[in-house]
Design a protein around this motif. Structure first.
Motif, PDB file in Angstrom:
ATOM      1  N   VAL A 286       0.858  -1.186   0.000  1.00 39.04           N
ATOM      2  CA  VAL A 286       0.000   0.000   0.000  1.00 39.04           C
ATOM      3  C   VAL A 286       0.891   1.232   0.000  1.00 39.04           C
ATOM      4  CG1 VAL A 286      -0.213  -0.056   2.557  1.00 39.04           C
ATOM      5  CG2 VAL A 286      -1.911   1.181   1.214  1.00 39.04           C
TER       6      VAL A 286
ATOM      7  N   ALA B  58       5.353   4.577   1.620  1.00 37.79           N
ATOM      8  CA  ALA B  58       4.958   3.215   1.994  1.00 37.79           C
ATOM      9  C   ALA B  58       4.736   3.082   3.489  1.00 37.79           C
ATOM     10  CB  ALA B  58       6.035   2.224   1.541  1.00 37.79           C
TER      11      ALA B  58
ATOM     12  N   GLY C  37       5.409   5.170  11.217  1.00 38.07           N
ATOM     13  CA  GLY C  37       6.606   4.442  10.789  1.00 38.07           C
ATOM     14  C   GLY C  37       6.279   3.074  10.203  1.00 38.07           C
TER      15      GLY C  37
ATOM     16  N   GLY D  61      12.603  -7.306   8.337  1.00 38.85           N
ATOM     17  CA  GLY D  61      12.470  -5.902   8.742  1.00 38.85           C
ATOM     18  C   GLY D  61      11.017  -5.541   8.969  1.00 38.85           C
ATOM     19  N   THR D  62      10.154  -6.012   8.104  1.00 38.29           N
ATOM     20  CA  THR D  62       8.713  -5.744   8.238  1.00 38.29           C
ATOM     21  C   THR D  62       8.130  -6.479   9.450  1.00 38.29           C
ATOM     22  OG1 THR D  62       8.473  -5.342   5.891  1.00 38.29           O
ATOM     23  CG2 THR D  62       6.494  -6.054   7.053  1.00 38.29           C
TER      24      THR D  62
ATOM     25  N   ARG E  85       9.620  -7.235  12.129  1.00 34.55           N
ATOM     26  CA  ARG E  85      10.058  -6.534  13.352  1.00 34.55           C
ATOM     27  C   ARG E  85       9.306  -5.213  13.510  1.00 34.55           C
ATOM     28  NH1 ARG E  85      15.533  -8.620  11.753  1.00 34.55           N
ATOM     29  NH2 ARG E  85      15.823  -6.734  10.502  1.00 34.55           N
TER      30      ARG E  85
ATOM     31  N   GLU F 147       6.457  -4.184  12.226  1.00 39.28           N
ATOM     32  CA  GLU F 147       5.001  -4.262  12.372  1.00 39.28           C
ATOM     33  C   GLU F 147       4.574  -5.233  13.473  1.00 39.28           C
ATOM     34  OE1 GLU F 147       3.028  -4.448   8.583  1.00 39.28           O
ATOM     35  OE2 GLU F 147       3.997  -2.584   7.953  1.00 39.28           O
TER      36      GLU F 147
ATOM     37  N   SER G 229      15.415 -13.613   6.083  1.00 43.94           N
ATOM     38  CA  SER G 229      16.380 -12.836   6.878  1.00 43.94           C
ATOM     39  C   SER G 229      17.804 -13.259   6.553  1.00 43.94           C
ATOM     40  CB  SER G 229      16.090 -13.074   8.366  1.00 43.94           C
ATOM     41  OG  SER G 229      17.147 -12.617   9.151  1.00 43.94           O
ATOM     42  N   ARG G 230      18.655 -12.278   6.347  1.00 40.92           N
ATOM     43  CA  ARG G 230      20.079 -12.571   6.137  1.00 40.92           C
ATOM     44  C   ARG G 230      20.729 -12.917   7.475  1.00 40.92           C
ATOM     45  NH1 ARG G 230      20.065  -8.204   3.252  1.00 40.92           N
ATOM     46  NH2 ARG G 230      19.277  -9.034   1.309  1.00 40.92           N
ATOM     47  N   SER G 231      20.315 -12.223   8.521  1.00 42.57           N
ATOM     48  CA  SER G 231      20.933 -12.457   9.836  1.00 42.57           C
ATOM     49  C   SER G 231      20.424 -13.757  10.456  1.00 42.57           C
ATOM     50  CB  SER G 231      20.634 -11.295  10.774  1.00 42.57           C
ATOM     51  OG  SER G 231      19.241 -11.231  11.034  1.00 42.57           O
TER      52      SER G 231
ATOM     53  N   GLY H  48       8.774  -6.485   3.055  1.00 36.68           N
ATOM     54  CA  GLY H  48       8.676  -5.077   2.797  1.00 36.68           C
ATOM     55  C   GLY H  48       9.435  -4.628   1.551  1.00 36.68           C
TER      56      GLY H  48
ATOM     57  N   HIS I   2      12.529  -3.818   0.754  1.00 34.21           N
ATOM     58  CA  HIS I   2      13.762  -4.468   0.291  1.00 34.21           C
ATOM     59  C   HIS I   2      13.454  -5.841  -0.310  1.00 34.21           C
ATOM     60  CE1 HIS I   2      15.952  -1.399   2.675  1.00 34.21           C
ATOM     61  NE2 HIS I   2      16.883  -1.604   1.756  1.00 34.21           N
ATOM     62  N   LEU I   3      12.589  -6.585   0.353  1.00 32.52           N
ATOM     63  CA  LEU I   3      12.273  -7.918  -0.167  1.00 32.52           C
ATOM     64  C   LEU I   3      11.523  -7.813  -1.491  1.00 32.52           C
ATOM     65  CD1 LEU I   3      12.404 -10.946   0.157  1.00 32.52           C
ATOM     66  CD2 LEU I   3      10.341 -10.847   1.571  1.00 32.52           C
TER      67      LEU I   3
ATOM     68  N   ASP J 231      14.013  -7.221  -4.190  1.00 33.22           N
ATOM     69  CA  ASP J 231      14.845  -8.395  -4.475  1.00 33.22           C
ATOM     70  C   ASP J 231      14.058  -9.475  -5.223  1.00 33.22           C
ATOM     71  OD1 ASP J 231      16.883  -7.060  -3.193  1.00 33.22           O
ATOM     72  OD2 ASP J 231      16.831  -8.281  -1.370  1.00 33.22           O
TER      73      ASP J 231
HETATM   74  N1  LIG Z   1       3.433  -0.069   2.439  1.00 26.77           N
HETATM   75  C1  LIG Z   1       3.449  -1.369   2.557  1.00 26.77           C
HETATM   76  O1  LIG Z   1       2.634  -2.065   1.967  1.00 26.77           O
HETATM   77  C2  LIG Z   1       4.477  -2.032   3.409  1.00 26.77           C
HETATM   78  C3  LIG Z   1       4.603  -3.414   3.405  1.00 26.77           C
HETATM   79  C4  LIG Z   1       5.577  -3.989   4.214  1.00 26.77           C
HETATM   80  C5  LIG Z   1       6.386  -3.206   5.008  1.00 26.77           C
HETATM   81  N2  LIG Z   1       6.225  -1.868   4.995  1.00 26.77           N
HETATM   82  C6  LIG Z   1       7.077  -1.011   5.853  1.00 26.77           C
HETATM   83  O2  LIG Z   1       8.401  -1.101   5.394  1.00 26.77           O
HETATM   84  C7  LIG Z   1       9.284  -0.904   6.504  1.00 26.77           C
HETATM   85  C8  LIG Z   1      10.349  -1.990   6.506  1.00 26.77           C
HETATM   86  O3  LIG Z   1      11.100  -1.823   5.323  1.00 26.77           O
HETATM   87  P1  LIG Z   1      12.266  -2.826   4.918  1.00 26.77           P
HETATM   88  O4  LIG Z   1      12.687  -2.519   3.535  1.00 26.77           O
HETATM   89  O5  LIG Z   1      13.289  -2.835   6.003  1.00 26.77           O
HETATM   90  O6  LIG Z   1      11.476  -4.204   4.921  1.00 26.77           O
HETATM   91  P2  LIG Z   1      11.912  -5.678   4.597  1.00 26.77           P
HETATM   92  O7  LIG Z   1      12.327  -5.853   3.197  1.00 26.77           O
HETATM   93  O8  LIG Z   1      10.808  -6.521   5.123  1.00 26.77           O
HETATM   94  O9  LIG Z   1      13.119  -5.887   5.598  1.00 26.77           O
HETATM   95  C9  LIG Z   1      14.473  -5.816   5.316  1.00 26.77           C
HETATM   96  C10 LIG Z   1      15.106  -6.927   6.125  1.00 26.77           C
HETATM   97  O10 LIG Z   1      14.471  -8.162   5.745  1.00 26.77           O
HETATM   98  C11 LIG Z   1      15.422  -9.145   5.437  1.00 26.77           C
HETATM   99  N3  LIG Z   1      15.481  -9.255   3.983  1.00 26.77           N
HETATM  100  C12 LIG Z   1      14.815  -8.516   3.049  1.00 26.77           C
HETATM  101  N4  LIG Z   1      15.108  -8.953   1.819  1.00 26.77           N
HETATM  102  C13 LIG Z   1      15.954  -9.977   1.985  1.00 26.77           C
HETATM  103  C14 LIG Z   1      16.606 -10.849   1.085  1.00 26.77           C
HETATM  104  N5  LIG Z   1      16.466 -10.737  -0.252  1.00 26.77           N
HETATM  105  N6  LIG Z   1      17.412 -11.794   1.583  1.00 26.77           N
HETATM  106  C15 LIG Z   1      17.567 -11.921   2.922  1.00 26.77           C
HETATM  107  N7  LIG Z   1      16.991 -11.130   3.832  1.00 26.77           N
HETATM  108  C16 LIG Z   1      16.187 -10.170   3.354  1.00 26.77           C
HETATM  109  C17 LIG Z   1      16.710  -8.622   6.051  1.00 26.77           C
HETATM  110  O11 LIG Z   1      16.597  -9.017   7.415  1.00 26.77           O
HETATM  111  P3  LIG Z   1      17.775  -9.194   8.475  1.00 26.77           P
HETATM  112  O12 LIG Z   1      18.081  -7.793   8.906  1.00 26.77           O
HETATM  113  O13 LIG Z   1      17.140 -10.003   9.575  1.00 26.77           O
HETATM  114  O14 LIG Z   1      18.899  -9.869   7.806  1.00 26.77           O
HETATM  115  C18 LIG Z   1      16.587  -7.131   5.845  1.00 26.77           C
HETATM  116  O15 LIG Z   1      17.384  -6.383   6.732  1.00 26.77           O
HETATM  117  C19 LIG Z   1       8.451  -0.907   7.744  1.00 26.77           C
HETATM  118  O16 LIG Z   1       8.263   0.416   8.148  1.00 26.77           O
HETATM  119  C20 LIG Z   1       7.118  -1.483   7.299  1.00 26.77           C
HETATM  120  O17 LIG Z   1       6.045  -1.011   8.034  1.00 26.77           O
HETATM  121  C21 LIG Z   1       5.292  -1.243   4.205  1.00 26.77           C
END
Ligand SMILES: NC(=O)c1ccc[n+]([C@@H]2O[C@H](COP(=O)([O-])OP(=O)(O)OC[C@H]3O[C@@H](n4cnc5c(N)ncnc54)[C@H](OP(=O)(O)O)[C@@H]3O)[C@@H](O)[C@H]2O)c1
Length: 220
Positions: free
Chosen positions: A28, A35, A40, A69-70, A72, A74, A87-89, A157, A159-160, A163
């Motif tokens: 959304v 986003a 936050g 990340g999402t 954590r 949310e 998660s990479r970690s 979220g 980043h995912l 990717d």
């Molecule tokens: N608007 C929307 O629809 C929507 C949807 C979802 C989230 N969000 C918002 O987005 C924010 C979070 O953003 P974000 O970019 O940090 O979210 P994210 O992509 O869920 O989280 C990034 C973390 O997820 C893991 N990750 C993501 N892609 C990966 C991959 N290809 N391989 C391995 N691990 C991967 C890693 O975790 P580790 O650090 O554990 O290694 C990375 O640090 C929050 O504020 C959330 O509320 C919005």
């Protein structure tokens, strides 16, 4: 809800996946591309039409895939559908610990610092080690399909999402645009290095100014 593009059929039919296996992303955003909102997280920008489709997509899924990340940010709680944390970690988010076995899976890589702890928490059979330094997302899709999860829903979220599109793993991106402009500094629905993925508009629905779109990844 008013269908602007697509057949005038009930929402369940309108959102049916055209094939299996099928992986769709659901996000959304505001009109100015945020986003997240003031809280936050996406909770402060979503609205009832978005929630309706959010619930429908879950009802049409076998499994939910979410970036750590999402989870954590949310504070995701256990769900009747299994949740795969990417998660990479390799750590399991606190709010998803202590679930019945199999309700939470972890997709991670060999170098993950928290791998051993997560094996103890989730059980070895629920850990998918897919790559040495990074998670191979195509292998993740295959592994989920092998387990019988053919309708895969990824709730972000950013980043995912980026990717999955970069690695050619997603079939569809569902995006709700809520009729608000919020300014400020907020992430967009994709984040990370540049990608360029052509999409084709498949369906467009409107409800009180909220636009709900299904975009299919253009396979060329
Ligand atoms: N608007 C929307 O629809 C929507 C949807 C979802 C989230 N969000 C918002 O987005 C924010 C979070 O953003 P974000 O970019 O940090 O979210 P994210 O992509 O869920 O989280 C990034 C973390 O997820 C893991 N990750 C993501 N892609 C990966 C991959 N290809 N391989 C391995 N691990 C991967 C890693 O975790 P580790 O650090 O554990 O290694 C990375 O640090 C929050 O504020 C959330 O509320 C919005």
């Amino acid at each position: 809800m008013r269908v602007l593009l697509g057949p005038d059929v009930p929402l369940e039919e309108l959102y049916a996946a055209p094939a299996e296996p099928w992986l769709r992303l659901n996000m959304v955003a505001t009109v100015d591309g945020a986003a997240t909102g003031p809280s936050g997280t996406s909770r402060s920008i979503n609205n009832e039409p978005d929630q309706e489709v959010f619930r429908l997509l879950r009802a049409q899924a076998d499994v939910i895939v979410v970036g750590a990340g999402t989870l954590r940010a949310e504070g995701y709680r256990p769900n009747p559908l299994p949740i795969v944390t990417v998660s990479r970690s390799g750590s399991v988010p606190p709010t998803l610990r202590g679930c019945p076995p199999g309700q939470v899976l972890l997709a991670t890589c060999e170098r993950a610092a928290a791998l051993e702890e997560s094996r103890d928490l989730l059980g070895d059979e629920h850990i998918l080690v897919l790559g040495s330094h990074r998670v191979d997302l195509a292998a993740l899709r295959e592994a989920l399909v092998e387990r019988g999860f053919r309708r895969i829903l990824c709730e972000g979220g950013p980043h995912l999402l980026r990717d999955l599109l970069d690695q050619g793993v997603a079939d569809e991106v569902c995006v709700t645009t809520v009729p608000r402009v919020i300014g400020g500094l907020h992430p967009r629905i994709s984040n990370g290095p540049p990608v360029d993925v052509p999409l084709r508009l498949h369906t467009l629905v409107e409800h009180d100014g909220t636009l709900l779109a299904r975009w299919f990844v253009d396979q060329g």
